[in-house]
Scaffold this active site. Structure first.
Site, PDB file in Angstrom:
ATOM      1  CG  ASP A 160       4.399  13.746   9.827  1.00 18.51           C
ATOM      2  OD1 ASP A 160       4.355  14.843   9.549  1.00 18.51           O
ATOM      3  OD2 ASP A 160       5.156  12.682   9.452  1.00 18.51           O
ATOM      4  N   GLY A 163       7.267   4.213   2.177  1.00 24.36           N
ATOM      5  CA  GLY A 163       8.368   5.421   2.777  1.00 24.36           C
ATOM      6  C   GLY A 163       9.577   5.427   3.535  1.00 24.36           C
ATOM      7  CG  MET A 202      12.080   5.593   8.846  1.00 20.94           C
ATOM      8  SD  MET A 202      11.645   6.282  10.776  1.00 20.94           S
ATOM      9  CE  MET A 202      11.673   4.071  11.144  1.00 20.94           C
ATOM     10  CB  ALA A 203       8.239   0.979   7.789  1.00 21.75           C
ATOM     11  CD  GLU A 204       8.556  -3.106   2.298  1.00 23.27           C
ATOM     12  OE1 GLU A 204       8.106  -3.533   1.455  1.00 23.27           O
ATOM     13  OE2 GLU A 204       9.380  -3.869   2.765  1.00 23.27           O
ATOM     14  CB  VAL A 205       2.460   0.022   4.830  1.00 20.49           C
ATOM     15  CG1 VAL A 205       0.580  -0.087   5.586  1.00 20.49           C
ATOM     16  CG2 VAL A 205       2.788   0.744   6.383  1.00 20.49           C
ATOM     17  CG  LEU A 263      -2.559  -1.499   1.403  1.00 21.87           C
ATOM     18  CD1 LEU A 263      -2.714  -0.984   2.640  1.00 21.87           C
ATOM     19  CD2 LEU A 263      -3.296  -1.003   0.300  1.00 21.87           C
ATOM     20  CB  ALA A 264       2.014   3.432   1.905  1.00 19.75           C
ATOM     21  CE  LYS A 314       5.270   2.928   9.766  1.00 25.24           C
ATOM     22  NZ  LYS A 314       4.491   4.167  10.577  1.00 25.24           N
TER      23      LYS A 314
END
Length: 303
Positions: free
Chosen positions: A151, A23, A25-28, A20-21, A46
Protein backbone atom coordinates in the site's frame (compact mmCIF):
# COMPACT_ATOMS: atom_id res chain seq x y z
CA UNK A 1 -20.88 -3.23 22.30
CA UNK A 2 -17.52 -1.76 23.28
CA UNK A 3 -17.70 1.90 24.38
CA UNK A 4 -16.30 4.65 22.11
CA UNK A 5 -12.86 6.03 22.82
CA UNK A 6 -13.00 9.73 23.62
CA UNK A 7 -10.30 12.27 24.54
CA UNK A 8 -9.31 11.72 28.15
CA UNK A 9 -10.08 7.97 28.08
CA UNK A 10 -7.55 5.78 29.90
CA UNK A 11 -6.55 2.92 27.62
CA UNK A 12 -4.13 0.40 29.08
CA UNK A 13 -1.21 2.52 30.37
CA UNK A 14 -2.01 5.38 27.98
CA UNK A 15 -4.33 8.39 28.13
CA UNK A 16 -5.95 9.22 24.81
CA UNK A 17 -5.82 12.91 23.91
CA UNK A 18 -7.14 13.31 20.37
CA UNK A 19 -8.28 11.05 17.53
CA UNK A 20 -5.93 11.54 14.60
CA UNK A 21 -7.43 9.17 12.02
CA UNK A 22 -10.27 6.73 11.49
CA UNK A 23 -10.05 4.04 8.83
CA UNK A 24 -11.78 0.88 7.70
CA UNK A 25 -9.95 -1.32 10.23
CA UNK A 26 -8.57 0.90 12.97
CA UNK A 27 -8.53 4.30 14.60
CA UNK A 28 -5.40 6.20 15.62
CA UNK A 29 -5.20 8.41 18.69
CA UNK A 30 -2.63 10.86 19.95
CA UNK A 31 -1.82 9.69 23.47
CA UNK A 32 0.56 9.95 26.39
CA UNK A 33 1.64 7.47 28.99
CA UNK A 34 -0.37 7.85 32.16
CA UNK A 35 2.83 7.69 34.20
CA UNK A 36 4.68 10.11 31.86
CA UNK A 37 6.52 13.17 33.00
CA UNK A 38 6.56 16.45 31.07
CA UNK A 39 9.64 15.44 29.06
CA UNK A 40 8.11 12.27 27.59
CA UNK A 41 7.09 12.48 23.95
CA UNK A 42 3.49 11.78 22.91
CA UNK A 43 2.75 8.61 20.97
CA UNK A 44 0.22 7.44 18.40
CA UNK A 45 -1.94 4.47 19.43
CA UNK A 46 -3.55 2.43 16.65
CA UNK A 47 -6.57 0.44 17.90
CA UNK A 48 -8.65 -2.15 16.05
CA UNK A 49 -12.23 -0.96 15.54
CA UNK A 50 -14.70 -2.47 18.04
CA UNK A 51 -16.97 -4.16 15.51
CA UNK A 52 -13.98 -6.04 14.06
CA UNK A 53 -12.63 -7.42 17.32
CA UNK A 54 -14.59 -10.67 17.02
CA UNK A 55 -13.13 -11.42 13.58
CA UNK A 56 -10.28 -13.88 14.15
CA UNK A 57 -8.73 -13.29 10.73
CA UNK A 58 -8.62 -9.51 11.22
CA UNK A 59 -7.20 -9.90 14.70
CA UNK A 60 -4.48 -12.14 13.27
CA UNK A 61 -3.75 -9.56 10.56
CA UNK A 62 -3.50 -6.81 13.16
CA UNK A 63 -1.18 -8.97 15.29
CA UNK A 64 1.07 -9.59 12.29
CA UNK A 65 1.19 -5.85 11.58
CA UNK A 66 2.33 -5.32 15.17
CA UNK A 67 5.04 -7.98 14.84
CA UNK A 68 6.34 -6.44 11.62
CA UNK A 69 6.21 -2.86 12.92
CA UNK A 70 8.05 -3.73 16.13
CA UNK A 71 10.78 -5.53 14.15
CA UNK A 72 11.51 -2.52 11.93
CA UNK A 73 14.33 -0.13 12.74
CA UNK A 74 15.10 2.41 10.03
CA UNK A 75 14.98 6.19 9.89
CA UNK A 76 12.52 6.09 6.99
CA UNK A 77 10.06 3.68 8.60
CA UNK A 78 7.65 4.67 11.35
CA UNK A 79 8.77 2.80 14.45
CA UNK A 80 6.57 0.99 16.96
CA UNK A 81 7.19 0.91 20.71
CA UNK A 82 4.57 -1.37 22.17
CA UNK A 83 1.60 -3.57 21.40
CA UNK A 84 -1.00 -5.49 23.34
CA UNK A 85 -4.70 -5.67 24.12
CA UNK A 86 -6.88 -3.56 26.39
CA UNK A 87 -10.64 -3.59 26.87
CA UNK A 88 -10.76 -6.54 24.41
CA UNK A 89 -9.23 -4.35 21.68
CA UNK A 90 -5.77 -5.03 20.17
CA UNK A 91 -3.52 -1.96 19.91
CA UNK A 92 -0.17 -0.87 18.51
CA UNK A 93 1.82 2.07 19.91
CA UNK A 94 3.92 4.05 17.42
CA UNK A 95 6.11 7.12 17.49
CA UNK A 96 4.17 10.33 16.93
CA UNK A 97 5.69 12.81 14.50
CA UNK A 98 4.22 16.12 13.42
CA UNK A 99 4.12 16.78 9.70
CA UNK A 100 1.96 16.15 6.65
CA UNK A 101 1.29 13.13 4.48
CA UNK A 102 1.95 13.39 0.77
CA UNK A 103 -1.81 13.00 0.30
CA UNK A 104 -2.47 16.04 2.48
CA UNK A 105 0.17 17.99 0.60
CA UNK A 106 -1.25 17.03 -2.79
CA UNK A 107 -4.82 17.81 -1.78
CA UNK A 108 -3.83 21.08 -0.11
CA UNK A 109 -1.95 22.56 -3.03
CA UNK A 110 -3.81 25.17 -5.05
CA UNK A 111 -4.85 23.85 -8.48
CA UNK A 112 -2.92 26.63 -10.19
CA UNK A 113 0.30 25.90 -8.31
CA UNK A 114 3.23 24.15 -9.97
CA UNK A 115 4.35 20.71 -8.73
CA UNK A 116 7.19 20.57 -6.19
CA UNK A 117 10.72 21.26 -7.43
CA UNK A 118 12.35 18.19 -8.96
CA UNK A 119 15.04 17.99 -6.28
CA UNK A 120 12.26 17.84 -3.65
CA UNK A 121 10.59 14.99 -5.55
CA UNK A 122 13.92 13.17 -5.87
CA UNK A 123 14.74 13.59 -2.17
CA UNK A 124 11.30 12.32 -1.17
CA UNK A 125 11.61 9.37 -3.51
CA UNK A 126 15.10 8.46 -2.33
CA UNK A 127 14.02 8.34 1.33
CA UNK A 128 10.88 6.36 0.52
CA UNK A 129 13.04 3.84 -1.33
CA UNK A 130 15.51 3.53 1.56
CA UNK A 131 12.68 2.74 3.95
CA UNK A 132 11.05 0.22 1.63
CA UNK A 133 14.35 -1.55 1.00
CA UNK A 134 14.77 -2.00 4.77
CA UNK A 135 11.27 -3.50 4.90
CA UNK A 136 11.96 -5.78 1.94
CA UNK A 137 15.20 -7.01 3.52
CA UNK A 138 13.71 -7.78 6.93
CA UNK A 139 14.91 -11.09 8.39
CA UNK A 140 13.28 -13.12 11.18
CA UNK A 141 15.24 -15.88 12.92
CA UNK A 142 17.82 -15.79 10.14
CA UNK A 143 15.23 -16.21 7.37
CA UNK A 144 14.40 -13.43 4.84
CA UNK A 145 10.69 -12.70 5.07
CA UNK A 146 10.29 -11.37 1.52
CA UNK A 147 7.86 -8.70 2.70
CA UNK A 148 5.85 -6.47 0.36
CA UNK A 149 4.24 -3.29 1.75
CA UNK A 150 1.26 -3.54 -0.65
CA UNK A 151 0.00 0.00 0.00
CA UNK A 152 2.72 2.45 -1.02
CA UNK A 153 0.68 5.59 -1.64
CA UNK A 154 0.62 9.29 -0.67
CA UNK A 155 -1.67 8.47 2.27
CA UNK A 156 1.07 6.32 3.82
CA UNK A 157 4.07 8.63 3.41
CA UNK A 158 4.69 11.24 6.11
CA UNK A 159 6.99 14.23 5.67
CA UNK A 160 7.87 15.40 9.16
CA UNK A 161 8.29 19.00 10.27
CA UNK A 162 12.02 18.28 10.54
CA UNK A 163 12.19 17.16 6.91
CA UNK A 164 12.31 13.42 7.46
CA UNK A 165 10.32 10.97 5.37
CA UNK A 166 8.53 8.03 6.98
CA UNK A 167 6.74 5.12 5.33
CA UNK A 168 3.99 3.81 7.60
CA UNK A 169 0.86 1.64 7.85
CA UNK A 170 1.97 -1.98 7.61
CA UNK A 171 -1.56 -3.32 7.95
CA UNK A 172 -1.47 -4.92 4.49
CA UNK A 173 2.18 -5.96 4.58
CA UNK A 174 2.68 -9.65 3.81
CA UNK A 175 5.27 -11.95 2.35
CA UNK A 176 5.22 -11.98 -1.44
CA UNK A 177 3.94 -15.00 -3.25
CA UNK A 178 1.26 -16.29 -5.60
CA UNK A 179 -1.66 -14.11 -6.56
CA UNK A 180 -5.27 -14.85 -5.80
CA UNK A 181 -6.81 -13.87 -2.49
CA UNK A 182 -5.23 -10.64 -1.29
CA UNK A 183 -3.59 -9.94 -4.64
CA UNK A 184 -5.39 -6.61 -4.88
CA UNK A 185 -4.36 -5.39 -1.44
CA UNK A 186 -3.89 -1.63 -1.37
CA UNK A 187 -5.08 1.25 -3.51
CA UNK A 188 -5.87 0.40 -7.12
CA UNK A 189 -4.21 3.53 -8.55
CA UNK A 190 -0.82 2.35 -7.24
CA UNK A 191 -1.19 -1.36 -7.99
CA UNK A 192 1.31 -3.11 -10.22
CA UNK A 193 0.18 -4.97 -13.36
CA UNK A 194 1.08 -8.35 -11.86
CA UNK A 195 -1.01 -7.56 -8.79
CA UNK A 196 -3.99 -6.53 -10.92
CA UNK A 197 -3.78 -9.73 -12.97
CA UNK A 198 -3.51 -11.94 -9.89
CA UNK A 199 0.03 -13.13 -10.58
CA UNK A 200 2.75 -13.63 -7.99
CA UNK A 201 3.80 -10.43 -6.23
CA UNK A 202 7.17 -9.50 -4.79
CA UNK A 203 9.11 -6.34 -3.82
CA UNK A 204 8.98 -5.11 -7.41
CA UNK A 205 5.27 -4.33 -6.92
CA UNK A 206 6.30 -1.70 -4.36
CA UNK A 207 8.89 -0.32 -6.79
CA UNK A 208 6.13 0.17 -9.36
CA UNK A 209 3.99 1.97 -6.77
CA UNK A 210 6.86 4.35 -5.99
CA UNK A 211 7.17 5.06 -9.71
CA UNK A 212 3.48 6.01 -9.89
CA UNK A 213 3.77 8.20 -6.81
CA UNK A 214 6.83 10.05 -8.16
CA UNK A 215 5.25 10.55 -11.59
CA UNK A 216 2.26 12.21 -9.90
CA UNK A 217 4.41 14.36 -7.62
CA UNK A 218 6.61 15.59 -10.45
CA UNK A 219 3.84 16.29 -12.96
CA UNK A 220 0.88 17.22 -10.74
CA UNK A 221 -1.19 14.71 -12.75
CA UNK A 222 -2.71 11.39 -11.72
CA UNK A 223 -1.33 8.53 -13.77
CA UNK A 224 -3.84 5.68 -13.55
CA UNK A 225 -6.64 7.03 -11.35
CA UNK A 226 -10.00 7.01 -13.13
CA UNK A 227 -13.64 7.57 -12.14
CA UNK A 228 -14.20 3.97 -11.03
CA UNK A 229 -11.94 1.23 -9.67
CA UNK A 230 -12.48 -1.10 -12.69
CA UNK A 231 -11.47 1.75 -15.01
CA UNK A 232 -8.42 2.42 -12.83
CA UNK A 233 -7.36 -1.24 -12.96
CA UNK A 234 -7.71 -1.27 -16.74
CA UNK A 235 -5.56 1.84 -16.92
CA UNK A 236 -2.86 0.14 -14.83
CA UNK A 237 -2.75 -2.62 -17.42
CA UNK A 238 -3.14 -0.67 -20.66
CA UNK A 239 -3.03 3.11 -20.38
CA UNK A 240 -0.18 5.03 -21.98
CA UNK A 241 2.56 6.06 -19.56
CA UNK A 242 3.96 9.29 -21.04
CA UNK A 243 7.45 10.50 -20.17
CA UNK A 244 7.11 13.08 -17.38
CA UNK A 245 8.91 15.65 -19.54
CA UNK A 246 6.05 15.39 -22.05
CA UNK A 247 3.82 16.98 -19.40
CA UNK A 248 6.48 19.28 -17.91
CA UNK A 249 9.29 20.14 -20.36
CA UNK A 250 11.50 21.35 -17.50
CA UNK A 251 11.90 17.78 -16.28
CA UNK A 252 15.16 16.24 -17.57
CA UNK A 253 15.44 13.14 -19.77
CA UNK A 254 17.38 11.42 -16.96
CA UNK A 255 14.25 11.54 -14.80
CA UNK A 256 12.21 10.11 -17.67
CA UNK A 257 14.62 7.18 -17.84
CA UNK A 258 14.50 6.50 -14.10
CA UNK A 259 10.70 6.44 -14.07
CA UNK A 260 10.57 4.29 -17.19
CA UNK A 261 12.58 1.70 -15.25
CA UNK A 262 10.32 1.90 -12.20
CA UNK A 263 7.14 1.77 -14.29
CA UNK A 264 8.04 -1.08 -16.64
CA UNK A 265 4.94 -3.26 -16.82
CA UNK A 266 7.13 -6.33 -17.36
CA UNK A 267 8.66 -6.70 -13.92
CA UNK A 268 11.63 -8.50 -15.40
CA UNK A 269 12.50 -5.21 -17.10
CA UNK A 270 11.58 -3.08 -14.08
CA UNK A 271 14.09 -1.63 -11.64
CA UNK A 272 14.57 -4.66 -9.44
CA UNK A 273 14.92 -3.19 -5.95
CA UNK A 274 13.88 -0.10 -4.07
CA UNK A 275 17.55 0.48 -3.23
CA UNK A 276 18.45 0.57 -6.92
CA UNK A 277 15.64 3.02 -7.60
CA UNK A 278 16.81 5.22 -4.73
CA UNK A 279 20.34 5.23 -6.13
CA UNK A 280 19.06 6.18 -9.58
CA UNK A 281 17.02 9.06 -8.15
CA UNK A 282 20.05 10.34 -6.24
CA UNK A 283 22.08 10.44 -9.46
CA UNK A 284 19.52 12.74 -11.12
CA UNK A 285 19.54 15.27 -8.25
CA UNK A 286 21.40 18.53 -8.85
CA UNK A 287 21.69 19.44 -5.18
CA UNK A 288 20.22 18.92 -1.70
CA UNK A 289 16.55 19.60 -1.07
CA UNK A 290 15.23 21.29 2.06
CA UNK A 291 12.25 19.10 2.88
CA UNK A 292 11.62 20.91 6.17
CA UNK A 293 11.19 24.16 4.25
CA UNK A 294 8.92 22.32 1.80
CA UNK A 295 6.61 21.22 4.64
CA UNK A 296 6.68 24.68 6.24
CA UNK A 297 5.66 26.27 2.95
CA UNK A 298 2.78 23.83 2.59
CA UNK A 299 1.59 24.50 6.14
CA UNK A 300 1.81 28.25 5.58
CA UNK A 301 -0.24 27.97 2.39
CA UNK A 302 -3.00 26.24 4.32
CA UNK A 303 -3.10 29.24 6.67
Amino acid sequence: MLPPLRPGTNFDCYRLKQRLAYGSMAEVHLAERRDADAADAPVAVKILLPHLCEDAALRAMFAEEARVARALSHENLLSAHDSGEASSRPFLVMEYLSGATLHEIREGLAPSRSPPALDVVLALGEQICRGLHALHELVRDGTPLGLVHHDVSPENILVTDAGGVKVFDFGLTTAGGPGGEGALRGRAAYASPEKVSGRAVDRRADVFAVGVLLFELATGRRLFKRATEPETLLAVMDAEIPPPSQLHPDLPPAFDRVLAGALARDRGERTQTAAALGDALAEVATGPADLAAFVREFTRDLG
